[in-house]
Design an enzyme around this catalytic site. Structure first.
Site, mmCIF file in Angstrom:
data_model
loop_
_atom_site.group_PDB
_atom_site.id
_atom_site.type_symbol
_atom_site.label_atom_id
_atom_site.label_comp_id
_atom_site.label_asym_id
_atom_site.label_seq_id
_atom_site.Cartn_x
_atom_site.Cartn_y
_atom_site.Cartn_z
ATOM 1 N N TYR A 189 0.850 -1.194 0.000
ATOM 2 C CA TYR A 189 0.000 0.000 0.000
ATOM 3 C C TYR A 189 0.883 1.240 0.000
ATOM 4 C CZ TYR A 189 -3.469 3.397 1.655
ATOM 5 O OH TYR A 189 -4.301 4.483 1.792
ATOM 6 N N ASP A 284 9.364 2.535 -0.303
ATOM 7 C CA ASP A 284 8.352 3.227 0.488
ATOM 8 C C ASP A 284 8.620 2.865 1.941
ATOM 9 O OD1 ASP A 284 6.177 4.151 1.871
ATOM 10 O OD2 ASP A 284 4.677 3.309 0.537
ATOM 11 N N LYS A 312 5.209 9.049 9.224
ATOM 12 C CA LYS A 312 4.995 8.487 10.560
ATOM 13 C C LYS A 312 6.026 8.957 11.576
ATOM 14 C CE LYS A 312 2.492 4.465 8.750
ATOM 15 N NZ LYS A 312 1.139 4.860 9.127
#
Length: 472
Positions: A189, A284, A312
């Site tokens: 994702y 990623d 994050k």
């Protein structure tokens, strides 16, 4: 070293390369908030009456009652929980229930929630204002920290989310190469931008949606997919699309299909294949950055991509994202170059402050050794409890990231993950809530530990897991 657990033992069959040996193994009491919880005595009865009332009201105000789909508990059933506060490794809902948290705000809370040092720094920064819409010195500070830590990054652009970072890095890869096709992996994702919503795992898998309505075919036409850990499939795609592929993008350790580690030499082979074909390799690391090691997955495995996305942890719990890479590529980004990308709140002083102070804490000697130790104890304990109580279960971990599946395994890709007994996971999840433990509300999400988790928290969690596993 990554650990995969299938049955009662730990198999270390993956050949990984790590710079963590440079760090001095030690356990400092400053790593964690010294609060202990007894899972059994936190409450006499478990009630979500206030959460139910609040969530019913929310459903009339927001689609599905939430602002991110997985929070609605669609795949696990039961009453979604409305949280009230967090501290260290604990969460409290509006009914007063206390939980040991293994979601960590989906990854950012690696030093623990509401860390006192971070909160104090934010309070000082807020006195000067929350957003300038102009450059601030804090951007330089965090940029220098990121560049010095992450092997692939020579220049960095801050944005406001992981999705935005992946949108920017995709446009940049296409601008730099002059090509349009990309390869992504099934179950990985990269945010909800149209080109990435193809076999995207995470919330899409949780809801049982193959892709998403509203995404035009033209947006995904140049997105090619392969199973994770399948080099032959990647080579076949390159062979069928010679000279047309701009980039290969992947989560170096998958976190959005559950925790799935790369096979030995998988990342190294991708590095070789992309170089041979003139394509860029993009990691990623929104999830793995500063979590598997201070330099992320690329430092941990010893593989340097061309471009990297982050998020994050580098915002310390505030909205943030970033993409970076080789200077010659990054100088394509406006205003240095012609590839346009902008953001109103990018580099805002609050996110920069939280990120700076979070990364400072992660530089403490022994931090990642401690994360690896407690995460190993947690996963081994849960797997052993599952086997002891007669369940098919497997799992693995690296540093402060982990996962387990209700299947015999091994799990190497999204198809393997989908063999899991998701109904059993739902029962396990709901049972653990009643025991005061909060895991991600989906079989297809990784879990996270933090420096605030104590050995007592881990042992209480294992005891609760064995109890629930016996009951289900």
């Amino acid at each position: 070293m990554a650990a995969t657990i299938n049955g009662v033992g730990v198999g270390l069959g993956l050949r990984f390369y790590s710079k963590l040996a440079k760090q001095v193994p030690s356990r400092s009491s400053s790593f964690r908030v010294n609060m202990a919880v007894s899972v059994g005595d936190q409450k006499k009865t478990y009630s979500l009456e206030k959460s139910e009332e609040a969530f019913n009201a929310a459903k009339n105000l927001m689609p599905g009652g939430v602002n991110s789909p997985v929070r609605a508990f669609k795949s696990v059933g039961g009453q979604p929980i409305v949280m009230d506060s967090v501290k260290g490794c604990y969460m409290w809902d509006i009914d007063g229930n206390k939980y040991i948290d293994y979601v960590g705000s989906w990854g950012p809370a690696i030093i623990g929630h509401a860390d006192d040092e971070v909160l104090a720094a934010l309070a000082e920064t807020m006195k000067k204002g929350t957003s300038f819409g102009a450059p601030c010195l804090l951007e330089n500070t965090l940029a220098e920290m990121v560049i010095s830590a992450v092997p692939s990054i020579e220049m960095v652009r801050f944005v406001n989310s992981g999705t935005e970072a992946c949108m920017g890095v995709l446009r940049l890869a296409r601008a730099f190469t002059g090509l349009e096709k990309i390869i992504k992996f099934e179950g990985c994702y990269h945010g909800h931008a149209d080109p990435f919503l193809v076999k995207a795992g995470s919330g899409v898998a949780t809801l049982g949606l193959p892709d998403s309505p509203g995404v035009p075919r033209a947006a995904t036409f140049e997105t090619l997919t392969a199973p994770f850990n399948d080099l032959a499939a990647v080579e076949k795609i390159f062979e069928s699309n010679k000279g047309e592929i701009a980039a290969v993008i992947l989560e170096p350790v998958v976190g959005n299909s559950g925790f799935i580690a790369p096979k030995p030499d998988f990342l190294e082979a991708l590095r070789r294949i992309t170089k041979e074909n003139g394509a860029l390799l993009v990691f990623d690391e929104v999830m793995t950055g500063f979590r598997l090691s201070y330099g992320g997955a690329q430092e941990y495995f010893g593989i340097t991509p061309d471009l990297t996305t982050l998020g994050k942890i580098i915002g310390g719990g505030l909205p943030v994202g970033a993409y970076g890479g080789r200077r010659e590529i990054m100088e394509m980004v406006a205003p240095a170059g012609p590839m346009y990308q902008a953001g109103t709140l990018s580099g805002n002083p609050l996110a920069m402050t939280a990120g700076i102070h979070t990364l400072k804490r992660l530089q403490s000697p022994g931090a990642y050794e401690y994360l690896n130790k407690i995460t190993g104890e947690l996963v081994e304990g849960i797997i052993n409890a599952g086997k002891k109580t007669g369940h098919a279960i497997c799992g693995g971990y690296i540093s402060g990231m982990f996962g387990f599946f209700f299947t015999e395994g091994p799990v190497y890709n999204f198809d393997d993950a989908k063999k899991s007994d998701t109904a059993k996971f739902a029962r396990f999840f709901r049972g653990m809530l009643e025991e005061g433990v909060y895991f991600a509300p989906s079989q297809f999400e990784a879990g996270f530990t933090s420096l605030a988790h104590s050995s007592e928290d881990i042992q209480n969690t294992i005891a609760a897991a064995e109890k629930v596993l016996r009951e289900i």
